[in-house]
Scaffold this motif. Structure first.
Motif, PDB file in Angstrom:
ATOM      1  N   ALA A   1       3.107  -0.341  -6.896  1.00  0.00           N
ATOM      2  CA  ALA A   1       1.737   0.121  -6.656  1.00  0.00           C
ATOM      3  C   ALA A   1       1.697   1.451  -5.924  1.00  0.00           C
ATOM      4  O   ALA A   1       0.735   2.216  -6.074  1.00  0.00           O
ATOM      5  CB  ALA A   1       0.966  -0.933  -5.866  1.00  0.00           C
TER       6      ALA A   1
ATOM      7  N   SER B   1      -3.086  -0.649  -2.125  1.00  0.00           N
ATOM      8  CA  SER B   1      -3.096  -1.038  -3.536  1.00  0.00           C
ATOM      9  C   SER B   1      -2.329  -2.334  -3.756  1.00  0.00           C
ATOM     10  O   SER B   1      -2.714  -3.170  -4.567  1.00  0.00           O
ATOM     11  CB  SER B   1      -2.482   0.071  -4.395  1.00  0.00           C
TER      12      SER B   1
ATOM     13  N   TRP C   1      -3.420  -5.812  -5.707  1.00  0.00           N
ATOM     14  CA  TRP C   1      -2.626  -6.365  -6.796  1.00  0.00           C
ATOM     15  C   TRP C   1      -2.095  -7.750  -6.457  1.00  0.00           C
ATOM     16  O   TRP C   1      -2.066  -8.638  -7.317  1.00  0.00           O
ATOM     17  CB  TRP C   1      -1.458  -5.429  -7.122  1.00  0.00           C
TER      18      TRP C   1
END
Length: 412
Positions: A42, A47, A51
């Motif tokens: 990522a 992020s 995820w």
């Protein structure tokens, strides 16, 4: 019930226990490294958080969709082929994730893992096939002990393997699932007699169709509600435990890991050694209620505990929560025939998956509004208090429907 010879039945129970340990151990191996691998792909911690949450939802979503299908296939073709194919599929899945070149392939691996790990529906149905109704609580307790043992050893071993590289635990997990497949290929007998099988139907195998089995009569519906509430409250740990322990007690990964290992060890003892004797003395219904009651008290104590030591002590009454799940499962298996055990376990797993999607969102939100400046509910333990209320509600529902379930089958 299966007509397996007693010696073959003991061998089958041993296989199911070993398979459960190997599968859960394989899952536990990747816990310490999967977030790091996601972050590597990522590119940032923020992020990676998004995820990682998405991966959890993917896995739970596939469990919801696949579990009734897996259960119904085992009702049609037998437990053995379904369990073996699932073990082989898990091994392939871990290999795929070990070789994944980017996040999208890793996501494919999580989706496949959600399908193949749904084999636990067939494992629970297998145990129902080969054990008498009065012995099922102890049998399910053994499976629960296998889960706990795998989760105790898995993250520890995975942490050491992770020192070799973030993909090493995935290779080890693939090997363990492959061993489970080979072990079953040569040892596992079939448990479901041909005359007890039922035709496969997509109407029954889809998640909504599977739920019709749970709506068959009020006792089964009520017990399914207890199952949902139990799983819903349990996810308070996956949703906020680590954040709560860091915020309130200043714990780091070492303290969290040690406590989780201790919890798994205690739970293994409760489900593997305590469930059987207690159910013989109290019966399934009373044992379930004792487990739900102590679980609610323990979770409430965790929300109140002003120090880390008091939080750890609260794990002792909470550990008796482990009495509830195997006895609840035993009560539910008595409400359906031999040809529907797979469908029942698939429906149960779908219920658990719904709780697995909804509960972390709920408890995560409760936690977010109970800490920091301007908190709506200025107490960091509020998520645990809410979980205790949910579990107490499960006890009330279980008390009302459990007696009817026992009386309807002459086991009161």
């Amino acid at each position: 019930m299966s007509i397996l010879h007693p010696k073959r039945r003991r061998a089958a129970i041993a296989f199911i226990f070993v398979t459960a340990v190997l599968d859960i151990l394989a899952m536990g191996l990747v816990i310490p490294v999967l977030p790091a691998l996601i972050e590597e792909f990522a590119g940032s911690g923020a992020s990676a958080g998004i995820w990682n949450g998405a991966f959890v939802a993917m896995w739970a979503g596939m469990q919801f969709l696949a579990s009734p299908v897996i259960g119904s296939l085992s009702d049609r073709y037998g437990r053995r082929p379904v369990i073996l194919i699932s073990c082989a599929g898990l091994s392939i899945d871990w290999l795929l994730m070990a070789l994944a070149p980017n996040l999208w392939w890793l996501a494919v691996g999580r989706l496949l893992g959600g399908v193949t790990s749904s084999s636990f529906t067939a494992i629970y149905a297998y145990m129902a096939d080969i054990t008498a109704p009065e012995d099922r609580a102890r049998a399910y307790g053994l499976i629960g002990a296998a889960f706990s043992g795998g989760f105790v050893l898995g993250p520890v071993v995975g942490g050491f393997l992770g020192e070799l590289g973030p993909r090493a635990p995935f290779w080890a997990a693939a090997a363990l699932s492959g061993v489970a497949f080979l072990y079953g290929l040569f040892i596992l007998p079939e448990s479901l007699a041909p005359e007890n099988r039922t035709a496969f139907s997509w109407r029954r195998a889809n998640p909504l169709g599977a739920m019709t089995l749970l709506r068959r009569h009020v006792e089964l519906t009520g017990l399914a509600t207890v199952n949902f509430l139990l799983y819903f409250s349990h996810h308070v740990f996956s949703a906020v435990f680590v954040l709560y322990a860091m915020h309130r007690y200043g714990w780091g990964p070492r303290e969290v890991g040690l406590l989780l290992a201790a919890v798994g060890a205690i739970d293994m003892v409760v489900q593997g050694m305590v469930v059987g004797p207690v159910t013989k003395r109290l019966g399934d219904r009373r044992t379930m209620l004792v487990g739900l009651g102590f679980g609610a008290v323990g979770i409430a104590m965790m929300g109140w505990a002003p120090t880390g030591w008091m939080f750890a002590l609260a794990m002792l009454p909470n550990s008796l929560w482990g009495l509830a799940m195997p006895t609840l499962q035993a009560l539910m298996t008595r409400q359906v025939g031999d040809d529907e055990q797979g469908q029942l376990q698939g429906a149960n797993n779908s219920v658990a998956s719904i709780a697995g999607v909804m509960s972390p969102l709920f408890f995560g939100w409760i936690y977010s509004v109970s800490i920091g400046q301007g908190a709506w509910i200025p107490h960091p333990g509020m998520a645990f208090f809410m979980a205790a209320v949910v579990l107490a509600l499960a006890g009330v529902v279980g008390w009302r429907v459990g007696r009817k379930a026992e009386l309807s089958h002459g086991t009161g």
